[in-house]
Motif scaffolding. Structure first.
Motif, PDB file in Angstrom:
ATOM      1  N   GLU A 191       0.814  -1.216   0.000  1.00 21.43           N
ATOM      2  CA  GLU A 191       0.000   0.000   0.000  1.00 21.43           C
ATOM      3  C   GLU A 191       0.850   1.269   0.000  1.00 21.43           C
ATOM      4  O   GLU A 191       0.516   2.253  -0.680  1.00 21.43           O
ATOM      5  N   LEU A 192       1.981   1.273   0.730  1.00 19.75           N
ATOM      6  CA  LEU A 192       2.849   2.450   0.744  1.00 19.75           C
ATOM      7  C   LEU A 192       3.475   2.680  -0.620  1.00 19.75           C
ATOM      8  O   LEU A 192       3.572   3.815  -1.095  1.00 19.75           O
ATOM      9  N   GLU A 193       3.902   1.606  -1.251  1.00 20.62           N
ATOM     10  CA  GLU A 193       4.521   1.729  -2.573  1.00 20.62           C
ATOM     11  C   GLU A 193       3.502   2.161  -3.613  1.00 20.62           C
ATOM     12  O   GLU A 193       3.809   2.982  -4.486  1.00 20.62           O
ATOM     13  N   ALA A 194       2.273   1.637  -3.524  1.00 17.58           N
ATOM     14  CA  ALA A 194       1.228   2.053  -4.456  1.00 17.58           C
ATOM     15  C   ALA A 194       0.942   3.544  -4.326  1.00 17.58           C
ATOM     16  O   ALA A 194       0.738   4.246  -5.321  1.00 17.58           O
ATOM     17  N   PRO A 205      -8.914  -0.743   1.180  1.00 23.04           N
ATOM     18  CA  PRO A 205      -9.048  -1.489  -0.073  1.00 23.04           C
ATOM     19  C   PRO A 205      -9.640  -0.643  -1.207  1.00 23.04           C
ATOM     20  O   PRO A 205      -9.265  -0.820  -2.373  1.00 23.04           O
ATOM     21  N   GLU A 206     -10.530   0.287  -0.861  1.00 21.03           N
ATOM     22  CA  GLU A 206     -11.106   1.154  -1.894  1.00 21.03           C
ATOM     23  C   GLU A 206     -10.034   2.060  -2.491  1.00 21.03           C
ATOM     24  O   GLU A 206     -10.002   2.293  -3.712  1.00 21.03           O
ATOM     25  N   ASP A 207      -9.150   2.573  -1.628  1.00 23.30           N
ATOM     26  CA  ASP A 207      -8.031   3.382  -2.124  1.00 23.30           C
ATOM     27  C   ASP A 207      -7.111   2.535  -2.995  1.00 23.30           C
ATOM     28  O   ASP A 207      -6.610   2.990  -4.036  1.00 23.30           O
ATOM     29  N   ALA A 208      -6.870   1.288  -2.566  1.00 19.33           N
ATOM     30  CA  ALA A 208      -6.010   0.386  -3.344  1.00 19.33           C
ATOM     31  C   ALA A 208      -6.587   0.151  -4.736  1.00 19.33           C
ATOM     32  O   ALA A 208      -5.846   0.077  -5.722  1.00 19.33           O
ATOM     33  N   ALA A 209      -7.904   0.061  -4.811  1.00 18.67           N
ATOM     34  CA  ALA A 209      -8.559  -0.131  -6.108  1.00 18.67           C
ATOM     35  C   ALA A 209      -8.283   1.051  -7.030  1.00 18.67           C
ATOM     36  O   ALA A 209      -7.969   0.871  -8.213  1.00 18.67           O
ATOM     37  N   ARG A 210      -8.382   2.267  -6.498  1.00 14.70           N
ATOM     38  CA  ARG A 210      -8.131   3.453  -7.326  1.00 14.70           C
ATOM     39  C   ARG A 210      -6.672   3.506  -7.781  1.00 14.70           C
ATOM     40  O   ARG A 210      -6.387   3.805  -8.946  1.00 14.70           O
ATOM     41  N   ALA A 211      -5.757   3.202  -6.868  1.00 15.12           N
ATOM     42  CA  ALA A 211      -4.339   3.229  -7.223  1.00 15.12           C
ATOM     43  C   ALA A 211      -4.026   2.147  -8.256  1.00 15.12           C
ATOM     44  O   ALA A 211      -3.286   2.386  -9.218  1.00 15.12           O
ATOM     45  N   LEU A 215      -2.493   2.576 -12.088  1.00 19.81           N
ATOM     46  CA  LEU A 215      -1.276   1.919 -12.562  1.00 19.81           C
ATOM     47  C   LEU A 215      -1.558   1.070 -13.797  1.00 19.81           C
ATOM     48  O   LEU A 215      -0.719   0.991 -14.706  1.00 19.81           O
ATOM     49  N   ARG A 216      -2.728   0.465 -13.859  1.00 19.40           N
ATOM     50  CA  ARG A 216      -3.079  -0.269 -15.068  1.00 19.40           C
ATOM     51  C   ARG A 216      -3.249   0.694 -16.241  1.00 19.40           C
ATOM     52  O   ARG A 216      -2.808   0.411 -17.361  1.00 19.40           O
ATOM     53  N   LYS A 217      -3.861   1.832 -15.986  1.00 15.61           N
ATOM     54  CA  LYS A 217      -4.041   2.824 -17.041  1.00 15.61           C
ATOM     55  C   LYS A 217      -2.695   3.322 -17.553  1.00 15.61           C
ATOM     56  O   LYS A 217      -2.538   3.644 -18.734  1.00 15.61           O
ATOM     57  N   ALA A 218      -1.696   3.357 -16.651  1.00 15.07           N
ATOM     58  CA  ALA A 218      -0.355   3.807 -17.036  1.00 15.07           C
ATOM     59  C   ALA A 218       0.420   2.750 -17.808  1.00 15.07           C
ATOM     60  O   ALA A 218       1.501   3.042 -18.325  1.00 15.07           O
ATOM     61  N   GLY A 219      -0.106   1.503 -17.867  1.00 10.53           N
ATOM     62  CA  GLY A 219       0.543   0.516 -18.721  1.00 10.53           C
ATOM     63  C   GLY A 219       0.753  -0.860 -18.152  1.00 10.53           C
ATOM     64  O   GLY A 219       1.037  -1.803 -18.901  1.00 10.53           O
ATOM     65  N   ALA A 220       0.679  -1.024 -16.817  1.00  9.14           N
ATOM     66  CA  ALA A 220       0.871  -2.348 -16.223  1.00  9.14           C
ATOM     67  C   ALA A 220      -0.321  -3.246 -16.578  1.00  9.14           C
ATOM     68  O   ALA A 220      -1.473  -2.835 -16.451  1.00  9.14           O
ATOM     69  N   ARG A 221      -0.056  -4.466 -17.008  1.00  8.73           N
ATOM     70  CA  ARG A 221      -1.135  -5.349 -17.425  1.00  8.73           C
ATOM     71  C   ARG A 221      -2.000  -5.788 -16.247  1.00  8.73           C
ATOM     72  O   ARG A 221      -3.224  -5.828 -16.338  1.00  8.73           O
ATOM     73  N   ASN A 222      -1.346  -6.161 -15.161  1.00 11.04           N
ATOM     74  CA  ASN A 222      -2.042  -6.604 -13.956  1.00 11.04           C
ATOM     75  C   ASN A 222      -1.369  -5.962 -12.748  1.00 11.04           C
ATOM     76  O   ASN A 222      -0.140  -5.855 -12.707  1.00 11.04           O
ATOM     77  N   VAL A 223      -2.169  -5.546 -11.770  1.00  7.37           N
ATOM     78  CA  VAL A 223      -1.627  -4.906 -10.564  1.00  7.37           C
ATOM     79  C   VAL A 223      -2.191  -5.613  -9.341  1.00  7.37           C
ATOM     80  O   VAL A 223      -3.417  -5.754  -9.202  1.00  7.37           O
ATOM     81  N   LEU A 224      -1.295  -6.064  -8.475  1.00 14.54           N
ATOM     82  CA  LEU A 224      -1.686  -6.672  -7.204  1.00 14.54           C
ATOM     83  C   LEU A 224      -1.149  -5.798  -6.087  1.00 14.54           C
ATOM     84  O   LEU A 224       0.069  -5.683  -5.921  1.00 14.54           O
ATOM     85  N   VAL A 225      -2.035  -5.163  -5.340  1.00 14.22           N
ATOM     86  CA  VAL A 225      -1.619  -4.332  -4.208  1.00 14.22           C
ATOM     87  C   VAL A 225      -1.757  -5.162  -2.944  1.00 14.22           C
ATOM     88  O   VAL A 225      -2.869  -5.554  -2.555  1.00 14.22           O
ATOM     89  N   THR A 226      -0.630  -5.467  -2.310  1.00 17.41           N
ATOM     90  CA  THR A 226      -0.672  -6.263  -1.085  1.00 17.41           C
ATOM     91  C   THR A 226      -0.970  -5.345   0.094  1.00 17.41           C
ATOM     92  O   THR A 226      -0.358  -4.290   0.253  1.00 17.41           O
ATOM     93  N   LEU A 227      -1.924  -5.767   0.924  1.00 17.75           N
ATOM     94  CA  LEU A 227      -2.446  -4.934   2.012  1.00 17.75           C
ATOM     95  C   LEU A 227      -2.262  -5.582   3.377  1.00 17.75           C
ATOM     96  O   LEU A 227      -3.006  -5.301   4.305  1.00 17.75           O
ATOM     97  N   GLY A 228      -1.263  -6.450   3.507  1.00 17.94           N
ATOM     98  CA  GLY A 228      -1.004  -7.088   4.788  1.00 17.94           C
ATOM     99  C   GLY A 228      -2.185  -7.927   5.237  1.00 17.94           C
ATOM    100  O   GLY A 228      -2.723  -8.740   4.476  1.00 17.94           O
ATOM    101  N   SER A 229      -2.630  -7.720   6.458  1.00 17.74           N
ATOM    102  CA  SER A 229      -3.717  -8.521   7.018  1.00 17.74           C
ATOM    103  C   SER A 229      -5.064  -8.269   6.340  1.00 17.74           C
ATOM    104  O   SER A 229      -6.017  -9.033   6.525  1.00 17.74           O
ATOM    105  N   ARG A 230      -5.141  -7.201   5.517  1.00 20.28           N
ATOM    106  CA  ARG A 230      -6.392  -6.904   4.820  1.00 20.28           C
ATOM    107  C   ARG A 230      -6.489  -7.612   3.468  1.00 20.28           C
ATOM    108  O   ARG A 230      -7.514  -7.513   2.792  1.00 20.28           O
TER     109      ARG A 230
END
Length: 309
Positions: A191-194, A205-211, A215-230
């Motif tokens: 989450e910090l890196e995102a 998680p809602e913020d992670a979805a926006r980030a 990142l997908r719009k910027a070109g990454a095919r798939n993005v997995l944001v790790t949120l620890g215990s969440r």
């Protein structure tokens, strides 16, 4: 040693550090001196951790990196080889082996300071010398603990050779160069890196979805944001976006949990698993890792995951 079954090949280009780990009641404030509980010296570095995780969790692994001509370097190389990792592309540089200074508090959170040392000697020429290791892989993993030029060279080589490319953008200091993300199949920030990559807050998680969508719009095919215990928020190219809940465990030390996730995810992809199965497998591996102290010592084997299934 690596686990019983080994299928699929993973090549990791990245850092090799000796971790100097102390446990303390809490993380110190600026200018403060705390009395620690314990001290340990263990093998680490995001590249090394991810290589060990991929090997223990079922892949054949090659490592591309650099250590110093010192005791730490000898110990790190021997440790990788003991896991069955091919170290033919681990060079010996002029600088001392990289180190990471890690403080873990009583709530299992950590703070880390890295001194790159010989990791700074991984160059585009290093990548070019060992391109055969990339060509032999099914999945290639990179992080940001080696110089940016070498990371870009590795990403470009892997894309040119038609490999599945994973980038763990850690440590993140700002947005990635615009020409990097189209080279990446799976971008896996926490989450910090995102937040650092996008400039958006990532506190839920809602913020992670926006980030992730940014990142997908910027070109990454798939993005997995790790949120620890969440859990893990996955914004995918060919499947609906989804939050994958994390297994519930009592954490002891979160060091290398993200590296365990990435190594396990890569090992599963290299074996032909679908994305959802690979995420679930990697989450289970990471959940086991946080119940143990240390970086590489905490990483489970495939046999342990089969037993706990």
């Amino acid at each position: 040693m690596a686990s019983l079954e080994t299928h699929g090949r993973v090549t990791v280009i990245g850092s090799l550090n000796m971790d100097l780990v102390t446990r303390a009641p809490r993380l110190p404030q600026p200018g403060e001196t705390l009395a620690g509980h314990t001290f340990a010296q263990v093998a680490g570095g995001k590249g090394g951790n991810q290589a060990v995780a991929a090997a223990r969790l079922g892949a054949q692994v090659s490592m591309i990196g650099c250590v110093g001509a010192d005791g730490n370097g000898e110990q790190l190389r021997a440790g990788l080889e003991a896991e069955g990792i091919d170290c033919a592309a681990v060079e010996t540089g002029k600088e001392s082996t990289g180190v990471a200074l890690i403080v873990v508090d009583d709530s299992s959170q950590n703070a880390i300071v890295i001194v790159a040392g010989s990791n700074g000697e991984v160059t585009p020429d290093t990548v070019a010398r060992h391109e055969a290791a990339i060509a032999a892989a099914d999945v290639v993993i990179c992080q940001l603990e080696t110089p940016p030029a070498s990371v870009h060279a590795a990403l470009a080589a892997a894309r040119r050779l038609g490999k599945t490319v994973i980038l763990n953008p850690a440590p993140a200091t700002g947005p990635l160069p615009a020409d990097w993300l189209p080279l990446v199949d799976y971008l896996i920030p926490n989450e910090l890196e995102a937040a650092t990559l996008t400039g958006l807050p990532v506190d839920s998680p809602e913020d992670a979805a926006r980030a992730a969508q940014a990142l997908r719009k910027a070109g990454a095919r798939n993005v997995l944001v790790t949120l620890g215990s969440r859990g893990v928020y996955a914004a995918l190219e060919q499947a609906p976006a989804s939050l994958y809940d994390a297994p519930k465990v009592k954490a002891v030390d979160t060091t290398a949990a993200g590296d365990t996730f990435i190594g396990g995810f890569a090992a599963q992809l290299a074996q032909g698993a679908d994305i959802e199965s690979a995420i679930r497998f990697a989450q289970r591996a990471a959940a086991i890792s946080v119940t143990r102290a240390g970086a590489q010592p905490s990483i489970p084997t495939r046999a342990e995951l089969n037993t706990s299934a």
